[in-house]
Scaffold this motif. Structure first.
Motif, PDB file in Angstrom:
ATOM      1  N   ALA A   1      -9.092   8.521 -16.636  1.00  0.00           N
ATOM      2  CA  ALA A   1      -9.073  10.034 -16.892  1.00  0.00           C
ATOM      3  C   ALA A   1     -10.284  10.466 -17.682  1.00  0.00           C
ATOM      4  O   ALA A   1     -10.722   9.831 -18.526  1.00  0.00           O
ATOM      5  N   GLN A   2     -10.748  11.778 -17.063  1.00  0.00           N
ATOM      6  CA  GLN A   2     -11.949  12.133 -17.769  1.00  0.00           C
ATOM      7  C   GLN A   2     -11.640  12.868 -18.835  1.00  0.00           C
ATOM      8  O   GLN A   2     -10.494  13.144 -19.197  1.00  0.00           O
ATOM      9  N   VAL A   3     -12.443  12.668 -19.877  1.00  0.00           N
ATOM     10  CA  VAL A   3     -12.419  13.298 -21.259  1.00  0.00           C
ATOM     11  C   VAL A   3     -13.530  14.407 -21.339  1.00  0.00           C
ATOM     12  O   VAL A   3     -14.584  13.976 -21.647  1.00  0.00           O
ATOM     13  N   PRO A   4     -13.204  15.571 -21.099  1.00  0.00           N
ATOM     14  CA  PRO A   4     -14.116  16.663 -21.169  1.00  0.00           C
ATOM     15  C   PRO A   4     -14.600  16.648 -22.689  1.00  0.00           C
ATOM     16  O   PRO A   4     -13.973  16.341 -23.766  1.00  0.00           O
TER      17      PRO A   4
ATOM     18  N   ALA B   1     -16.731  14.673 -24.185  1.00  0.00           N
ATOM     19  CA  ALA B   1     -16.833  13.497 -24.835  1.00  0.00           C
ATOM     20  C   ALA B   1     -18.208  13.248 -24.957  1.00  0.00           C
ATOM     21  O   ALA B   1     -18.965  13.676 -23.867  1.00  0.00           O
TER      22      ALA B   1
ATOM     23  N   ILE C   1     -19.049   7.759 -23.172  1.00  0.00           N
ATOM     24  CA  ILE C   1     -17.473   7.587 -22.876  1.00  0.00           C
ATOM     25  C   ILE C   1     -17.365   7.824 -21.335  1.00  0.00           C
ATOM     26  O   ILE C   1     -17.541   9.178 -20.980  1.00  0.00           O
TER      27      ILE C   1
ATOM     28  N   LEU D   1     -10.677   7.379 -20.096  1.00  0.00           N
ATOM     29  CA  LEU D   1      -9.625   6.629 -20.607  1.00  0.00           C
ATOM     30  C   LEU D   1      -8.876   6.125 -19.711  1.00  0.00           C
ATOM     31  O   LEU D   1      -8.419   6.317 -18.552  1.00  0.00           O
ATOM     32  N   LEU D   2      -8.134   4.759 -19.999  1.00  0.00           N
ATOM     33  CA  LEU D   2      -7.142   4.133 -19.069  1.00  0.00           C
ATOM     34  C   LEU D   2      -5.792   3.793 -19.524  1.00  0.00           C
ATOM     35  O   LEU D   2      -5.833   3.551 -20.814  1.00  0.00           O
ATOM     36  N   ASN D   3      -5.075   3.441 -18.649  1.00  0.00           N
ATOM     37  CA  ASN D   3      -3.875   3.080 -19.272  1.00  0.00           C
ATOM     38  C   ASN D   3      -3.638   1.516 -18.916  1.00  0.00           C
ATOM     39  O   ASN D   3      -3.608   1.146 -17.669  1.00  0.00           O
TER      40      ASN D   3
ATOM     41  N   GLY E   1       0.605   0.541 -20.549  1.00  0.00           N
ATOM     42  CA  GLY E   1       1.111   1.388 -21.632  1.00  0.00           C
ATOM     43  C   GLY E   1       0.183   1.754 -22.878  1.00  0.00           C
ATOM     44  O   GLY E   1       0.693   2.424 -23.746  1.00  0.00           O
ATOM     45  N   GLN E   2      -0.965   1.098 -22.892  1.00  0.00           N
ATOM     46  CA  GLN E   2      -1.791   1.187 -24.205  1.00  0.00           C
ATOM     47  C   GLN E   2      -2.880   2.267 -23.696  1.00  0.00           C
ATOM     48  O   GLN E   2      -3.349   1.929 -22.514  1.00  0.00           O
ATOM     49  N   ILE E   3      -3.437   3.108 -24.315  1.00  0.00           N
ATOM     50  CA  ILE E   3      -4.468   3.937 -23.675  1.00  0.00           C
ATOM     51  C   ILE E   3      -5.754   3.710 -24.341  1.00  0.00           C
ATOM     52  O   ILE E   3      -5.801   3.476 -25.766  1.00  0.00           O
TER      53      ILE E   3
ATOM     54  N   THR F   1     -10.260   3.345 -24.421  1.00  0.00           N
ATOM     55  CA  THR F   1     -11.478   4.198 -24.059  1.00  0.00           C
ATOM     56  C   THR F   1     -12.254   3.352 -23.074  1.00  0.00           C
ATOM     57  O   THR F   1     -12.679   2.271 -23.671  1.00  0.00           O
TER      58      THR F   1
ATOM     59  N   ILE G   1     -16.029   2.673 -21.846  1.00  0.00           N
ATOM     60  CA  ILE G   1     -17.456   2.893 -22.426  1.00  0.00           C
ATOM     61  C   ILE G   1     -18.547   2.577 -21.297  1.00  0.00           C
ATOM     62  O   ILE G   1     -18.241   1.453 -20.915  1.00  0.00           O
TER      63      ILE G   1
ATOM     64  N   VAL H   1     -11.269  -2.020 -26.437  1.00  0.00           N
ATOM     65  CA  VAL H   1     -12.031  -0.951 -25.979  1.00  0.00           C
ATOM     66  C   VAL H   1     -12.625  -1.501 -24.555  1.00  0.00           C
ATOM     67  O   VAL H   1     -12.509  -2.854 -24.466  1.00  0.00           O
TER      68      VAL H   1
END
Lengths: 836, 152
Positions: free
Chosen positions: B34-37, B39, B43, B46-48, B51-53, B55, B57, B89
Motif C-alpha cells: 500500500a503506497q504511503v503518499p 512518505a 519508504i 505498507l504491507l500486512n 495482521g501486523q502492519i 513498513t 523500506i 521492518v
C-alpha cells in the motif's frame, strides 16, 4: 523456591497490595470525615495485616516492620480503644504512601528498600497509639530531606549487612543517588502516588545491582560500573518530578529512564521483574469467570467453524449454500467473540476515581481550602485504554477545580455559600458515548477576564473578541498558551493546561465543553467514545487508493451531481470554496494534498465532499468516491512514518490489503485550512436562525423519560435553560424556580404525556424549555435536550396520546411530535399561538 | 575472535549483500504494497504481515543505487523481514541467496572512500572467491533515522 515461582508470588502480592491500598486510602478518608463503620475498619486492618504477612513470607522486612506498626494502631481503632482523629488519619495516609513507595521499589529492583527512612513515620504511628501523649502532628514528609538520605544509605547498610565490603565508589554512588532521590521524592510528594515509584526506580538501580551482586556472589565485577549508572537516572527522575505539576505523562518515562541504564549495564536483569514501575497496577485485569467461560465456549465454536471451512476447502465443488452457511456461522461467532473480549476490557471508571478523594484532600489541605468531593456513577464502564488516556486530563481538571475554581472558605462564607466547597464528578452512558462531568460550586470563570487575557496574549483578534458570546469566552481557556492563574502555585498555573487536556481528550475522539456561571461554579463536560481499538469509519477512494476516515470527525457528506458540480466550486482568490447552506466551506482536495495525481483535476465528474470537523472548524474534503462505512481496527504506523500527521494509523481491509486512516486535524493543518483566526464554527442553531426563509421547520429534539425521541418546533420555545435540582422550590403547590427576577412555574412533560418517570435518575440538573407569552414564562421540564434539526418531514397523525400531534421520521428515526397548543394549555399558558 | 557467523545473503541490483541471520525473521515474496503518499522516498509502502502492519523500506534507494532500467520487472522483488530494536521492518530486495557461514578471516572494514551517507550502513565486506559480500548493519538499516537521513 525457584526464581520463577518467587517472581510470580511477588507479582501477585504487588497487584493485591495496590488494590488493597486503594481501598485503604478511601477508607482512611472516610475515617477522617468520621464516616467509617466497623466493617471498613476491619477491611483495612485486613489489608495491612495481609500485606504484613505476605511481605514477611517473601522476605520484605521493611514492609513487614512498618505494616506491623500500622497494624497495631489500626487494631486499637478497630477495637474502639482509640477515637479516630485527623492526626491519626494523616499518619495512616502517610503509611500508605510509604507502603506504595516500597512496593514500587520491589517492582523495579526486587528489594523493598525505597531509599527513604521510615523511622520517623514509625515513631509517629507509635505515638499516635497513645492519645494522651500524642505529639503535635510532626510533618513526616519533611524529615525526608538530604540529612535522612545519607542516613538511609547507612541504614540500608546496617540493616542488610550486604554492603560492608563493597568498593567505596559504590557507597558514594548510593549516597548520592539516595540524596537526589529524597529531594525528588520530596518535590512530588503527597500530590501523586504514581510519582513515588519513579524516583524509587531510579534510585534503587545501583543499590540493587550492588546488593544483588553481593547476594548472589556472581557479579562482583559489576559493582565497578555502578557509579556511571547512578547519576543519570536519579537526575532524570528528579527533573521529571519537578516538572510534574504540568502534566503527569512523564512518570512512565522517568521509570523507563531509570530502567534503561540498568539493563544496558548488564545487571542481574533476571532477578528484578522486567516490567517498568507503573505497570503492575494496570498489568492485570479481573474478568468475571462467567464471561470467561462464555468466551471459551465461543472459541470452541470458532474452532468448529474453522474445521468446517477447512473441510469445505477440500471439496472440488462447493455449493453456494454450504459456503453461506459457514460464513454466517463464522460471522456470528466472531461478532459475539468481539463483544465478549471488549467486555473483558471494560473497567468501571471508579478505578480511576478512586485516587481523587486523596488528591483533592491533599491539594485542599495544601491551599487551606475546605473541599468535599462527591462521585456519582463510579460503576460506569469504559475501555481500559481510554481509562488510561483520561486519567491525566481528569487529574488536571480536578486539580484546576480545587485550585482555581473553589474559593477560600472565608470568601465563600462572605458570598453566602457554605464554607465547605463541593466538587462533583459524575459519569454516565449516553448514546454510545460516555459523559463525564466535573462540577464545582466555586467562583466560576469570569468570561470577561478570560477575554481580556486572551486579547493581551494575542491569542484572538479584537474583532473576534468583540463578537464572542459569554460561553465562547469561557471556552477560550482551551486555547494553547492560555493560563489565568494570577500566581503560580505548585499545583497549577504553568501556562500549559487546559489546551493539553483538550488535545489529549480529542486524541481519543472525545470532546470537552465548559460551562460556567460567575459566582455559582463551573461545569466541565467530557464526552468520550466507549472504545478505541475498533472504530466506525468511512472508507473513501481517491486516485485508486483507499483511505479510512473515522466517523468522529465526520459531520456530513455532500454529493453534487455532474452538471452542478462544474459550477459548484468557487474560488476565493485561489482557494476553492463551496457554498454549504449559505456559508463558505473551504475545500481541500485529497489527491492534491497527498500529491497523488499528476493530471488536471478538471476531469472530475460528480463532486463528493466530506465535511470534516477539525479543531472546531469545518472544511470539506473532496474525494473521488465514497465507498462504504465500516468498522475498522486501528493499527499504529511504524517509526518511519511518524512524521506524517495527516495519517492517524493504518487498518487492514476485508480483502487483506492495507488502507491508511486519515487524521482530520493533521490533514487540515497540512492543507493550511485552519488558519490563525480561531473562527468558531457557526453552530447549527445560528445557522437555522438565519435560514428562516426556507420552508423547513427547525425542530428541537429532546428525550422524555420513557420516550427516547420527542420533538417540537423550535419557534415555539423561547429559551433553553438548565436548572440545578437544588434550585427548584415549591410555590403554591407547584414546582417553581426563580427566573429573571420572577417566579417561573415548572411543568414536567411526563405528566402531560402520561409517560412514566424514568425512576431514580441521579441527574443534578434539569433541562428546561421555556415558553413565553406576554410577560409570563413557563418551564417545561424534559429529559435531555439532544439536538436541533432542520428537516423536511411528513407528519403522520394517529397517536391517541394527549399532547402528541403525531409522528414523523426525523434523522431516519421515528420521532413523536409534541402538540404545542395542548402543552401550553396544560402549562396554564393559553398562548397566542393557539392557531394550529 | 574466530567464531563463524551466519549471513543471509541477497542482491540489490548488482550488489551482493548479507545480514546476520539472527536479525532476519523471515523472507517472503513481496505482496502488493500500500503506497504511503508524502512518505520519504525510501519508504516503499505498507504491507500486512499476518495482521501486523509493517513498513517496507526500499533498500535500493537507501543505498543510493541506480534505479533499474525502464521496463525491468520489479514485481519479482522479495521482502526480508528484520527484527530490530524498534520493531519489525521489511526490506525490499531483488533476490535472495543462500545462508553462508563465514569467519573473521575474510572480513575487512569498508574503505574510507565509501560515501559517508552509506558508510554507516555497511559494517564491512567479506572477501569471497570472486566477489565481495557487503555486510549490512541490521539495526542501522532498520532504524528510522537512516531511512529519513538517506531520503534527505
Amino acid at each position: 523456591m525457584s526464581n520463577d515461582l518467587q517472581e510470580q508470588f511477588v507479582r501477585d502480592m504487588l497487584t493485591e497490595s495496590y488494590e488493597g491500598l486503594d481501598r485503604y486510602d478511601q477508607a482512611i478518608l472516610a475515617i477522617e470525615q468520621g464516616e467509617a463503620d466497623n466493617d471498613t475498619l476491619n477491611d483495612i486492618f485486613r489489608v495491612v495485616h495481609t500485606l504484613k504477612g505476605t511481605a514477611g513470607c517473601l522476605g520484605f522486612h521493611h514492609i513487614e516492620k512498618i505494616s506491623h506498626t500500622g497494624e497495631n494502631l489500626l487494631s486499637l481503632l478497630r477495637d474502639g480503644a482509640l477515637e479516630p482523629s485527623a492526626a491519626i488519619a494523616d499518619g495512616l495516609l502517610k503509611l500508605s504512601d510509604a507502603l506504595r513507595a516500597m512496593l514500587g521499589a520491589i517492582e523495579t529492583t526486587g528489594t523493598d528498600d525505597s531509599g527513604e527512612d521510615y523511622t520517623p513515620l514509625s515513631d509517629r504511628l507509635t505515638r499516635l497509639k497513645d492519645p494522651d501523649t500524642a505529639a503535635p502532628p510532626a510533618p513526616v514528609a519533611a524529615p525526608a530531606a538530604p540529612a535522612t538520605a545519607t542516613e538511609t544509605a547507612a541504614d540500608a547498610n546496617a540493616g542488610w549487612g550486604l554492603f560492608e565490603d563493597e568498593p567505596a565508589e559504590a557507597q558514594e554512588a548510593i549516597n548520592a543517588a539516595a540524596e537526589d532521590d529524597a529531594n525528588a521524592a520530596n518535590q512530588g510528594w503527597g500530590l501523586f502516588e504514581d510519582e513515588a515509584p519513579a524516583p524509587a526506580a531510579a534510585e534503587t538501580d545501583p543499590t540493587d545491582e550492588a546488593a544483588a551482586a553481593q547476594g548472589w556472589g556472581l557479579f562482583e565485577d559489576e559493582s565497578e560500573s555502578a557509579p556511571e549508572v547512578t547519576t543519570d537516572p536519579a537526575q532524570e527522575a528528579r527533573e521529571n518530578a519537578q516538572g510534574w505539576g504540568i502534566f503527569p505523562e512523564n512518570a512512565p518515562q522517568a521509570a523507563a529512564a531509570g530502567q534503561a541504564p540498568a539493563s544496558t549495564a548488564k545487571p542481574i536483569a533476571k532477578a528484578a521483574p522486567k516490567t517498568a514501575a507503573p505497570v503492575t497496577a494496570n498489568a492485570s485485569v479481573r474478568v468475571d469467570v462467567g464471561l470467561l467461560d462464555k468466551l471459551m465456549n465461543m472459541v470452541g465454536e470458532l474452532v468448529l467453524s474453522r474445521n468446517q471451512l477447512l473441510q469445505l476447502a477440500q471439496n472440488r465443488t462447493i455449493s453456494q449454500n454450504e459456503i453461506t452457511a459457514v460464513s454466517q456461522r463464522l460471522n456470528q461467532v466472531t461478532t459475539e467473540l468481539q463483544e465478549g473480549v471488549m467486555k473483558t476490557r471494560m473497567q468501571p471508571i471508579g478505578n480511576v476515581w478512586g485516587k481523587f478523594p486523596r488528591i483533592v484532600r491533599d491539594i485542599a489541605a495544601d491551599l487551606g481550602k475546605n473541599v468535599r468531593l462527591e462521585t456519582i456513577g463510579a460503576d460506569t464502564e469504559l475501555d481500559r485504554t481510554i481509562i488510561e488516556a483520561i486519567k491525566d486530563p481528569l487529574t488536571h481538571i480536578v486539580r484546576n477545580s480545587v485550585d482555581h475554581g473553589v474559593e477560600m472558605p472565608d470568601v465563600r462564607v462572605a458570598a453566602g455559600k457554605s464554607a465547605e466547597a463541593h466538587v462533583i464528578m459524575r459519569a454516565f452512558h449516553e448514546g454510545g458515548q460516555v459523559n463525564i462531568e466535573i462540577i464545582d460550586d466555586g467562583a466560576g470563570i469570569n468570561g470577561e477576564k478570560v477575554r481580556r487575557k486572551a486579547l493581551e496574549k494575542g491569542l484572538i483578534s479584537e474583532d473576534d473578541a468583540a463578537r464572542l458570546s459569554e460561553r465562547e469566552m469561557v471556552n477560550l481557556i482551551f486555547l494553547p498558551g492560555f493560563s489565568t492563574a494570577e500566581k503560580i502555585t505548585n499545583v497549577s498555573g504553568r501556562g500549559v493546561g487546559m489546551d493539553v487536556v483538550k488535545t489529549n481528550i480529542e486524541k481519543i475522539g472525545g470532546s470537552v465543553d465548559i460551562h460556567s456561571v460567575a459566582g455559582q461554579g463551573t461545569t466541565l463536560k467530557i464526552k468520550i467514545p466507549l472504545t478505541l481499538a475498533i472504530v466506525p469509519a468511512l472508507v473513501v477512494r481517491t486516485a485508486g487508493q483507499r483511505f479510512a476516515i473515522p466517523q468522529v470527525s465526520l459531520v456530513e457528506l455532500v454529493h453534487v451531481d455532474g452538471e452542478e458540480a462544474a459550477t459548484a466550486i468557487e474560488q476565493v482568490y485561489e482557494s476553492p470554496v463551496f457554498r454549504l447552506r449559505g456559508d463558505l466551506l473551504p475545500l481541500v482536495f485529497l489527491d492534491e494534498q497527498l500529491k497523488l495525481r499528476a493530471e488536471d483535476a478538471a476531469a472530475r465528474g460528480a463532486l463528493n465532499i466530506i465535511v470534516l470537523r477539525a479543531d472546531q472548524q469545518l472544511f470539506g474534503l473532496v474525494v473521488d468516491e465514497v465507498s462504504d462505512s465500516e468498522e475498522i481496527v486501528v493499527k499504529p504506523l511504524g517509526q518511519h512514518l511518524k512524521g506524517l500527521p495527516m495519517f492517524a494509523g493504518a487498518t487492514i481491509m476485508g480483502d487483506g490489503t492495507v488502507a491508511l486512516i486519515l487524521d482530520a486535524l493533521g490533514l487540515a493543518q497540512h492543507a493550511g485550512a485552519l488558519g490563525n483566526n480561531h473562527r468558531e464554527i457557526k453552530s447549527v442553531v445560528e445557522a437555522s436562525e438565519k435560514d428562516t426563509s426556507s420552508d423547513i421547520t427547525p425542530l428541537l429534539l429532546f428525550s422524555v423519560p420513557g420516550r427516547a425521541r420527542v420533538a417540537l418546533p423550535l419557534a415555539a420555545a423561547a429559551r433553553l435553560e438548565e436548572f440545578q435540582r437544588s434550585d427548584i422550590e415549591t410555590a403554591g403547590g407547584r414546582e417553581s424556580v426563580q427566573y429573571r427576577d420572577g417566579i417561573m412555574p415548572l411543568v414536567r412533560i411526563e405528566r402531560i404525556l402520561g409517560t412514566m418517570g424514568g425512576g431514580a435518575d441521579n441527574r443534578l440538573s434539569e433541562q428546561v424549555i421555556v415558553f413565553q407569552s406576554e410577560d409570563r414564562s413557563v418551564g417545561l421540564v424534559v429529559g435531555e435536550i439532544r439536538d436541533i434539526v432542520e428537516e423536511r418531514f411528513t407528519l403522520q397523525p394517529g397517536t391517541a396520546t394527549t399532547g402528541v400531534a403525531g409522528s414523523a421520521i426525523i434523522q431516519g428515526q421515528i420521532t413523536d411530535l409534541v402538540d404545542v397548543p395542548t402543552i401550553l394549555q396544560a402549562t396554564g399558558l393559553r398562548g397566542s399561538r393557539h392557531a394550529a | 575472535m574466530n567464531t563463524p557467523s551466519q549471513l543471509c545473503t541477497f542482491y540489490v541490483g548488482d550488489l551482493f549483500l548479507g545480514l546476520d541471520v539472527l536479525s532476519v525473521q523471515e523472507v517472503i515474496r513481496s505482496p502488493e504494497l500500500a503506497q504511503v503518499p508524502l512518505a520519504p522516498p525510501t519508504i516503499q509502502g505498507l504491507l500486512n504481515l499476518r495482521g501486523q502492519i509493517l513498513t517496507a523500506i526500499d533498500l535500493r534507494r537507501m543505498l543510493k543505487l541506480r534505479e533499474p532500467k525502464e521496463g525491468s520487472d520489479r514485481k519479482a522483488s522479495m521482502l526480508m523481514i528484520l527484527r530490530t530494536a524498534n520493531g519489525q521492518v521489511a526490506l525490499v530486495v531483488d533476490s535472495v541467496g543462500d545462508v553462508m557461514e563465514l569467519t573473521e578471516d575474510t572480513f575487512e572494514p569498508p574503505p574510507d572512500t565509501v560515501p559517508s551517507a552509506v558508510l554507516h550502513l555497511i559494517q564491512g565486506v567479506h572477501k569471497l572467491d570472486r566477489k565481495l559480500l557487503h555486510v549490512l548493519d541490521a539495526e542501522a538499516t532498520g532504524s528510522c533515522q537512516a531511512a529519513i537521513a538517506t531520503a534527505a
